[in-house]
Design a protein around this motif. Structure first.
Motif, mmCIF file in Angstrom:
data_model
loop_
_atom_site.group_PDB
_atom_site.id
_atom_site.type_symbol
_atom_site.label_atom_id
_atom_site.label_comp_id
_atom_site.label_asym_id
_atom_site.label_seq_id
_atom_site.Cartn_x
_atom_site.Cartn_y
_atom_site.Cartn_z
ATOM 1 N N PHE A 124 0.865 -1.179 0.000
ATOM 2 C CA PHE A 124 0.000 0.000 0.000
ATOM 3 C C PHE A 124 0.905 1.235 0.000
ATOM 4 N N TYR A 125 0.677 2.128 -0.954
ATOM 5 C CA TYR A 125 1.453 3.369 -1.063
ATOM 6 C C TYR A 125 0.575 4.528 -0.588
ATOM 7 N N PHE A 126 1.084 5.297 0.368
ATOM 8 C CA PHE A 126 0.351 6.426 0.927
ATOM 9 C C PHE A 126 0.994 7.719 0.455
ATOM 10 N N ILE A 127 0.208 8.542 -0.242
ATOM 11 C CA ILE A 127 0.705 9.799 -0.799
ATOM 12 C C ILE A 127 0.641 10.866 0.284
ATOM 13 N N GLN A 128 1.767 11.102 0.947
ATOM 14 C CA GLN A 128 1.877 12.112 1.984
ATOM 15 C C GLN A 128 3.323 12.601 2.034
ATOM 16 N N ASN A 129 3.606 13.430 2.946
ATOM 17 C CA ASN A 129 4.956 13.989 3.039
ATOM 18 C C ASN A 129 5.592 13.587 4.371
ATOM 19 N N PRO A 130 6.585 12.695 4.345
ATOM 20 C CA PRO A 130 7.095 11.977 3.164
ATOM 21 C C PRO A 130 6.191 10.803 2.787
ATOM 22 N N PRO A 131 6.256 10.300 1.553
ATOM 23 C CA PRO A 131 5.450 9.142 1.143
ATOM 24 C C PRO A 131 5.798 7.907 1.984
ATOM 25 N N ARG A 132 4.794 7.087 2.230
ATOM 26 C CA ARG A 132 4.999 5.887 3.034
ATOM 27 C C ARG A 132 4.558 4.646 2.252
ATOM 28 N N VAL A 133 5.153 3.515 2.594
ATOM 29 C CA VAL A 133 4.770 2.231 2.002
ATOM 30 C C VAL A 133 4.562 1.240 3.141
ATOM 31 N N ARG A 134 3.465 0.484 3.067
ATOM 32 C CA ARG A 134 3.205 -0.545 4.053
ATOM 33 C C ARG A 134 2.814 -1.843 3.339
ATOM 34 N N ALA A 193 -14.506 0.701 -3.273
ATOM 35 C CA ALA A 193 -13.540 1.694 -2.794
ATOM 36 C C ALA A 193 -12.888 1.365 -1.457
ATOM 37 N N TYR A 194 -13.593 0.663 -0.561
ATOM 38 C CA TYR A 194 -13.128 0.592 0.831
ATOM 39 C C TYR A 194 -12.336 -0.678 1.144
ATOM 40 N N VAL A 195 -11.280 -0.475 1.909
ATOM 41 C CA VAL A 195 -10.494 -1.549 2.519
ATOM 42 C C VAL A 195 -10.560 -1.332 4.033
ATOM 43 N N ILE A 196 -10.797 -2.393 4.785
ATOM 44 C CA ILE A 196 -10.923 -2.295 6.232
ATOM 45 C C ILE A 196 -9.613 -2.713 6.889
ATOM 46 N N GLY A 197 -9.130 -1.870 7.818
ATOM 47 C CA GLY A 197 -7.878 -2.162 8.513
ATOM 48 C C GLY A 197 -7.927 -1.732 9.962
ATOM 49 N N ASP A 198 -6.787 -1.826 10.608
ATOM 50 C CA ASP A 198 -6.656 -1.437 12.008
ATOM 51 C C ASP A 198 -6.479 0.080 12.100
ATOM 52 N N ILE A 199 -7.263 0.728 12.942
ATOM 53 C CA ILE A 199 -7.166 2.185 13.089
ATOM 54 C C ILE A 199 -5.775 2.603 13.575
ATOM 55 N N GLN A 200 -5.091 1.707 14.279
ATOM 56 C CA GLN A 200 -3.758 2.040 14.781
ATOM 57 C C GLN A 200 -2.765 2.262 13.649
ATOM 58 N N GLN A 201 -2.971 1.594 12.519
ATOM 59 C CA GLN A 201 -2.104 1.808 11.362
ATOM 60 C C GLN A 201 -2.229 3.249 10.855
ATOM 61 N N ILE A 202 -3.451 3.777 10.831
ATOM 62 C CA ILE A 202 -3.666 5.147 10.365
ATOM 63 C C ILE A 202 -3.103 6.138 11.381
ATOM 64 N N ARG A 203 -3.238 5.808 12.660
ATOM 65 C CA ARG A 203 -2.625 6.679 13.684
ATOM 66 C C ARG A 203 -1.109 6.745 13.481
ATOM 67 N N ASP A 204 -0.494 5.601 13.226
ATOM 68 C CA ASP A 204 0.957 5.572 13.035
ATOM 69 C C ASP A 204 1.375 6.355 11.795
ATOM 70 N N LEU A 205 0.610 6.207 10.719
ATOM 71 C CA LEU A 205 0.935 6.916 9.481
ATOM 72 C C LEU A 205 0.794 8.426 9.643
ATOM 73 N N ASN A 206 -0.210 8.847 10.427
ATOM 74 C CA ASN A 206 -0.466 10.274 10.627
ATOM 75 C C ASN A 206 0.254 10.841 11.852
ATOM 76 N N ALA A 207 0.985 9.987 12.569
ATOM 77 C CA ALA A 207 1.685 10.404 13.792
ATOM 78 C C ALA A 207 0.700 10.943 14.830
#
Length: 404
Positions: free
Chosen positions: A171-181, A199-213
């Motif tokens: 999964f490639y996340f378009i942000q600054n800096p770009p992330r890959v998981r 459109a939707y993929v279901i995942g762990d909310i903690q992954q989004i917290r980590d990506l967004n700091a």
């Protein structure tokens, strides 16, 4: 047993083999089929409506609270989860709460690339409603110590990317800096609704917290399930009045207005259809009693000649109509409820999920609706019986005895 009821029972046995016997059978069949169709129609309609609503609720519950933002992006500013949960718990109309967060991503496999929206959920406050949509594999395995790498793909997304439970994807996340998981497909879900499945993929909310700091106390929003969905509007108004100024409240009926308007239109169409069925059954009952009176004109004349009153003779035909109505209702329930039970337990009638959002005809048991349909059929049929019996007052004994 009074005289009118006694004579009515004698007529019932004497009519065997006559034209009236055939007409009464038609009246019973008409009532039975009318009631059976109404029972089946409401069971299927309610089943269909509940299935669609539950699929929608599994993605958005009844209400959603998020940060107020003029930007229409799926990725919103975070809000403090524990504080909001504490406020919502004080409302007796709130049944459960589910924090969520969304983030856009691009999935890349060996052969395919696809843009999706990851919806992060957790099960600390309540089990995820997405479990009901699982069709293959297993649900996400959450951990208290680290973010889970499990994800759920929809059947459509999985087919496009040629992924199965157990496969891995980048999964490639378009942000600054770009992330890959790299995530592991733990399961496949299917709702039948393109708004979600494409459109939707279901995942762990903690992954989004980590990506967004984000710290563990922040969430993208809160999904709220009410004790009673029918009280959505007044409860939403009450919650909105008590929200902080920087939060907004969205109703599921506004987010997916087209789907709910469509369901409402189905309700109106079925009501019109059922009114027509009741009218036909009522007309058949009126015609049946008319024919009975015509065939029994001589008997009516004799009864009047020996002193029977119009009300006594009218009651005689009323009891006859009541007997037909009760038999029709019995057979109608037998047919309607029997069909519903067969479909509910054995699913002999399938549906195309691409067109109907489900793979079989749904059945919903609502005892209140069944009782209302039975009472409505009984009352309208008896009212129909009274209409032709008023002709009895116009029959003259002398003329009736000579009637052939």
């Amino acid at each position: 047993m009074n005289v009118s009821q006694y004579i009515s029972n004698k007529i019932d046995g004497a009519d065997a083999g006559s034209f009236t016997s055939s007409v009464t059978k038609i009246a019973i069949i008409s009532i039975a089929m009318g009631l059976a169709v109404m029972v089946v129609s409401f069971a299927i309609l309610e089943g269909f409506r509940n299935e669609i609503q539950n699929k929608i609720f599994s993605f958005g519950s009844h209400l959603q609270i998020s940060k107020y933002d003029t930007n229409n992006s799926l990725e919103v500013e975070p809000i403090a989860g524990p504080r909001l949960v504490e406020e919502l718990r004080r409302n007796p109309q709130v049944a459960s709460m589910q924090p969520f967060a969304r983030k856009t991503a691009i999935i890349k496999t060996k052969d395919e690339v696809l843009g999706v929206v990851i919806k992060g959920v957790d099960e600390k406050t309540s089990p995820s409603s997405m479990r009901q949509n699982l069709v293959a594999g297993k649900f996400i395995s959450f951990s208290d110590s680290a973010a889970s790498n499990d994800i759920l793909l929809s059947r459509k997304v999985a087919d496009k990317l040629r992924l199965q439970p157990g496969d891995k994807a980048l999964f490639y996340f378009i942000q600054n800096p770009p992330r890959v998981r790299q995530f592991t497909v733990s399961g496949i879900y299917q709702t039948g609704l393109d708004e979600f499945d494409e459109a939707y993929v279901i995942g762990d909310i903690q992954q989004i917290r980590d990506l967004n700091a984000w710290p563990d106390s922040l969430v993208g929003g809160m999904e709220i399930t009410l004790q009673d969905f029918n009280r959505l509007d007044p409860v939403a108004d009450n919650l909105y009045e008590n929200l902080r100024y920087d939060l907004k409240l969205d109703k599921i009926t506004d987010q997916y207005a087209q789907l709910f308007d469509w369901l409402q239109l189905l309700n109106r169409n079925v009501v019109i259809f059922l009114i027509l069925i009741i009218f036909v059954a009522t007309f058949n009952m009126v015609a049946t009693i008319f024919i009975m009176i015509l065939e029994r004109t001589n008997m009516i004349g004799v009864l009047k000649a020996i002193g029977a009153t119009d009300n006594q003779i009218r009651s005689m035909f009323f009891f006859r109509g009541m007997s037909l109505t009760v038999r029709g209702i019995f057979y109608g329930n037998l047919i309607g409820l029997g069909f519903c039970a067969i479909q509910y337990f054995f699913h002999p009638i399938p549906l195309d999920p691409e067109n109907y959002y489900m793979d079989r005809v749904p059945i919903h048991w609502d005892p209140f609706i069944i009782v209302v349909l039975n009472v409505a059929t009984f009352v309208t049929s008896l009212l129909a019986v009274l209409i032709p019996t008023y002709l009895i007052s116009r029959i003259k004994p002398v003329t009736a005895i000579k009637f052939d």
